[in-house]
Design a protein around this motif. Sequence first.
Motif, PDB file in Angstrom:
ATOM      1  N   ALA A 110     -11.059  -4.274  34.476  1.00 38.89           N
ATOM      2  CA  ALA A 110     -11.094  -5.614  33.873  1.00 38.89           C
ATOM      3  C   ALA A 110     -10.652  -5.569  32.423  1.00 38.89           C
ATOM      4  N   THR A 111     -11.063  -4.503  31.705  1.00 39.75           N
ATOM      5  CA  THR A 111     -10.634  -4.363  30.320  1.00 39.75           C
ATOM      6  C   THR A 111      -9.134  -4.184  30.237  1.00 39.75           C
ATOM      7  N   ALA A 112      -8.587  -3.380  31.128  1.00 40.70           N
ATOM      8  CA  ALA A 112      -7.145  -3.150  31.128  1.00 40.70           C
ATOM      9  C   ALA A 112      -6.381  -4.421  31.444  1.00 40.70           C
ATOM     10  N   ASN A 113      -6.960  -5.280  32.291  1.00 37.01           N
ATOM     11  CA  ASN A 113      -6.294  -6.545  32.624  1.00 37.01           C
ATOM     12  C   ASN A 113      -6.431  -7.573  31.527  1.00 37.01           C
ATOM     13  N   LEU A 114      -7.538  -7.525  30.778  1.00 35.70           N
ATOM     14  CA  LEU A 114      -7.807  -8.564  29.794  1.00 35.70           C
ATOM     15  C   LEU A 114      -7.081  -8.319  28.484  1.00 35.70           C
ATOM     16  N   LEU A 115      -7.019  -7.073  28.004  1.00 40.06           N
ATOM     17  CA  LEU A 115      -6.426  -6.796  26.699  1.00 40.06           C
ATOM     18  C   LEU A 115      -4.965  -7.193  26.613  1.00 40.06           C
ATOM     19  N   PRO A 116      -4.125  -6.912  27.660  1.00 39.91           N
ATOM     20  CA  PRO A 116      -2.746  -7.394  27.540  1.00 39.91           C
ATOM     21  C   PRO A 116      -2.658  -8.903  27.431  1.00 39.91           C
ATOM     22  N   LYS A 117      -3.565  -9.619  28.097  1.00 41.07           N
ATOM     23  CA  LYS A 117      -3.552 -11.073  27.983  1.00 41.07           C
ATOM     24  C   LYS A 117      -3.904 -11.507  26.576  1.00 41.07           C
ATOM     25  N   LEU A 118      -4.870 -10.792  25.971  1.00 36.47           N
ATOM     26  CA  LEU A 118      -5.221 -11.123  24.597  1.00 36.47           C
ATOM     27  C   LEU A 118      -4.055 -10.865  23.667  1.00 36.47           C
ATOM     28  N   HIS A 119      -3.347  -9.748  23.879  1.00 33.60           N
ATOM     29  CA  HIS A 119      -2.224  -9.435  23.007  1.00 33.60           C
ATOM     30  C   HIS A 119      -1.069 -10.379  23.234  1.00 33.60           C
ATOM     31  N   LEU A 156     -11.687 -11.737  18.172  1.00 29.50           N
ATOM     32  CA  LEU A 156     -11.446 -10.543  18.980  1.00 29.50           C
ATOM     33  C   LEU A 156      -9.958 -10.213  19.043  1.00 29.50           C
ATOM     34  N   MET A 157      -9.129 -11.239  19.153  1.00 26.02           N
ATOM     35  CA  MET A 157      -7.686 -11.022  19.182  1.00 26.02           C
ATOM     36  C   MET A 157      -7.207 -10.412  17.866  1.00 26.02           C
ATOM     37  N   LYS A 158      -7.726 -10.938  16.738  1.00 29.98           N
ATOM     38  CA  LYS A 158      -7.328 -10.399  15.436  1.00 29.98           C
ATOM     39  C   LYS A 158      -7.758  -8.946  15.292  1.00 29.98           C
ATOM     40  N   ARG A 159      -8.975  -8.658  15.734  1.00 29.88           N
ATOM     41  CA  ARG A 159      -9.463  -7.297  15.607  1.00 29.88           C
ATOM     42  C   ARG A 159      -8.692  -6.346  16.514  1.00 29.88           C
ATOM     43  N   SER A 160      -8.341  -6.805  17.724  1.00 26.40           N
ATOM     44  CA  SER A 160      -7.586  -5.942  18.639  1.00 26.40           C
ATOM     45  C   SER A 160      -6.194  -5.659  18.115  1.00 26.40           C
TER      46      SER A 160
END
Length: 283
Positions: A35-44, A120-124
């Motif tokens: 789920a983390t792997a799927n979510l982070l690209p969406k955030l980026h 969270l997006m800014k921090r990532s």
Amino acid sequence: QITFMLDAGAWFVKRTCSSSARLGSGRSPVSSKRATANLLPKLHSRKNGRGSMFVVRASDGTESPTMDYAGALKFLGLSESASSEDMVRAKNQMIARYENQEDKLQKVEAAYDVVLMRSLMKRSQGEVSDNRVKYADVLSPGATVKQNLPPWARDLTTKLPPRPAFETPDNETLTQCGIALGVLTALTLAQGCSQPPGVDNPPGLQLSLALLGSVWLLRKKNLTLSRSISLALLGLSAGAFVGGAVQGWLRVDIVPLGALSSPSALVSEFGLVGIFAASAFLY
């Protein structure tokens, strides 16, 4: 910072669980790593444009109306450079303010989720608003001082009322404050100009009416009676302080300002302005 990270974790778990719940019974649940792997690209992949919209979920899991980032900041009274502590503080103040209004509470949760997601997006992406804060266990200077206090002093600080916060008043509140202020300042000025030199009767009636009206307006913001009275007295004190400084400079008791020779009337004019400014802009 720790509260902020807990909220971030709760938000992530909520999104992950809701994604898992939508899978059919014949499919295996999504692991947290996947789920983390799927979510982070969406955030980026989502840009940080001010016009972007986010569909967020309130704490009860129901879908909330869409709210953009600028609207969420305005509703919570935050700036784009707000820290995580500012976000948590604003959320807690709004929850205390709208304690018994379910629709308002859902809007608070929705706005908080929007600013939380953007943070969270800014921090990532390595874009932090405060370069001094890198990790969740890094305390702010104020939190560091509070941590070093003895236990009884820390307990006392937690029982203190929240500090006054500013908000942009609506047109109805501004109209009501403007009418009341205009009438009472006119009466105070008339009383001050009608008194002969050497006579100085304070306009106690006008100030009493202003305080009552201020408490009434603040109570309409769903504030407690004690907090409404405190904010009204704070406005009166601030206005009287400014008025006293102006009187010390003009000395209308020695050199009358036209027909005005009453120091108390001059100071009271500023006190009235302070009272209704507190009614309109504080909560």
